[in-house]
Design an enzyme around this catalytic site. Structure first.
Site, PDB file in Angstrom:
ATOM      1  N   LEU A  19       0.819  -1.208   0.000  1.00  7.21           N
ATOM      2  CA  LEU A  19       0.000   0.000   0.000  1.00  7.21           C
ATOM      3  C   LEU A  19       0.856   1.264   0.000  1.00  7.21           C
ATOM      4  O   LEU A  19       0.512   2.256  -0.646  1.00  7.21           O
ATOM      5  CB  LEU A  19      -0.923   0.005   1.222  1.00  7.21           C
ATOM      6  N   ASP A  24      13.913   3.486  10.338  1.00  8.38           N
ATOM      7  CA  ASP A  24      13.246   2.724  11.391  1.00  8.38           C
ATOM      8  C   ASP A  24      12.314   3.678  12.119  1.00  8.38           C
ATOM      9  O   ASP A  24      12.767   4.554  12.850  1.00  8.38           O
ATOM     10  CB  ASP A  24      14.289   2.144  12.351  1.00  8.38           C
ATOM     11  N   TYR A  50      -2.152  -7.007  17.096  1.00  7.29           N
ATOM     12  CA  TYR A  50      -2.405  -6.218  15.894  1.00  7.29           C
ATOM     13  C   TYR A  50      -3.621  -5.315  16.090  1.00  7.29           C
ATOM     14  O   TYR A  50      -3.586  -4.123  15.774  1.00  7.29           O
ATOM     15  CB  TYR A  50      -2.622  -7.152  14.711  1.00  7.29           C
ATOM     16  N   LYS A  64      -3.637  -1.158  16.067  1.00  6.22           N
ATOM     17  CA  LYS A  64      -4.435  -0.399  15.112  1.00  6.22           C
ATOM     18  C   LYS A  64      -5.575   0.342  15.803  1.00  6.22           C
ATOM     19  O   LYS A  64      -5.969   1.435  15.379  1.00  6.22           O
ATOM     20  CB  LYS A  64      -4.983  -1.338  14.034  1.00  6.22           C
ATOM     21  N   PHE A 106      -6.715  -6.339   1.331  1.00  9.45           N
ATOM     22  CA  PHE A 106      -6.134  -5.793   0.108  1.00  9.45           C
ATOM     23  C   PHE A 106      -5.140  -6.772  -0.504  1.00  9.45           C
ATOM     24  O   PHE A 106      -4.513  -7.567   0.199  1.00  9.45           O
ATOM     25  CB  PHE A 106      -5.440  -4.458   0.393  1.00  9.45           C
ATOM     26  N   THR A 153      -2.038  -7.136  -1.290  1.00  8.55           N
ATOM     27  CA  THR A 153      -0.658  -6.726  -1.054  1.00  8.55           C
ATOM     28  C   THR A 153       0.266  -7.862  -1.481  1.00  8.55           C
ATOM     29  O   THR A 153      -0.183  -8.995  -1.715  1.00  8.55           O
ATOM     30  CB  THR A 153      -0.444  -6.411   0.424  1.00  8.55           C
TER      31      THR A 153
END
Length: 260
Positions: free
Chosen positions: A17, A63, A166, A170, A199, A201
């Site tokens: 993305l 980073d 995760y 988010k 998506f 990816t």
């Protein structure tokens, strides 16, 4: 804000993305700094943009969790292109570990900490350092000085089995969108978050076709995986629509993730 002629930073721009967002902004006339922990990937995408658009991109290893690394990248971008008006925070990592595994052991704390460090703290780290530079710029039309677009996920709302780390990372990005926008409103800096669904990816593209088809079938409409170009289109639309601020936009084809 018009995109043409402004400088944009895209984190995670070495693939997926982020790479498509960098290409899309360059196509609309921006000068683009492609930042990625994978320096080779960042340089490759920047080289592709330059091949198509001329001297409009720079690729840098960065980073996002390291303050000195981000500051060095920002200095290099400013020296090459000038002040940054646009920030696309796309960099992030995934994780899938049940809190108690099949072996009965607790999930490793280091894994949870790493995902939070990269996805949430890394996003905040880049945003705060870029915002400080934006705040010192002269205002444009409507008093704008800059736009920050962060990347969350539908997992912030519909986390699946094993997505504690995760989803938490988010969800943090979602939760800080409004207060960040309110903080930066006095400086004429807008903040909007995109929460993408499934998506296509590079990581997903490596899955067997049957698995990809199964994922696509879970999306109401359009019943296919999202295209990176569609993410890039929304990012550009956010920049150009001054009324969009402090909002989280789901880009998921009406998907609501099942438990697993």
């Amino acid at each position: 804000m018009k995109i043409e002629g402004h400088v944009a930073i895209v984190t995670g721009g070495g693939s997926g993305l982020g790479a498509q967002t960098a290409r899309g902004l360059a196509a609309l006339g921006a000068k683009v700094a492609v930042l990625d922990i994978n320096g080779d990937g960042a340089e490759r995408v920047a080289g592709e943009i330059d091949a198509d658009r001329g001297n409009r991109a720079i690729g840098l290893r960065c980073d996002i969790t390291d303050e000195a690394s981000v500051e060095a990248a920002l200095a290099a971008v400013r020296e090459r292109f000038g002040p940054v008006r646009l920030l696309m925070n796309v960099a992030g990592i995934g994780s899938a570990k049940r809190i108690v595994g099949k072996d009965g052991r607790a999930a490793p704390l280091a894994d949870f900490r790493r995902v939070i460090e990269v996805n949430l703290i890394g996003t905040y780290n880049v945003a705060r350092l870029v915002a400080a530079q934006m705040a010192a710029l002269e205002p444009l039309a409507d008093g704008e000085r800059g736009v920050i677009v962060n990347t969350a996920s539908v997992a912030a709302f519909d986390g699946q089995v094993g997505q504690e780390a995760y989803s938490a990372s988010k969800g943090g990005i979602v939760s800080m969108t409004l207060p960040m926008a309110r903080d930066l409103a006095q400086h004429g800096i807008r903040v909007v978050t995109i929460a993408p669904g499934l998506f296509l990816t590079p990581l997903v593209a490596e899955l067997p076709e049957a698995v990809q088809a199964s994922l696509a079938a879970s999306i109401p409409f359009p019943q296919r995986l999202g295209k990176p170009e569609e993410f890039a289109q929304l990012a550009a639309a956010i920049v150009e629509n001054v009324a969009l601020n402090g909002e989280v936009i789901r880009l998921d084809g009406a998907l609501r993730m099942a438990p697993r």
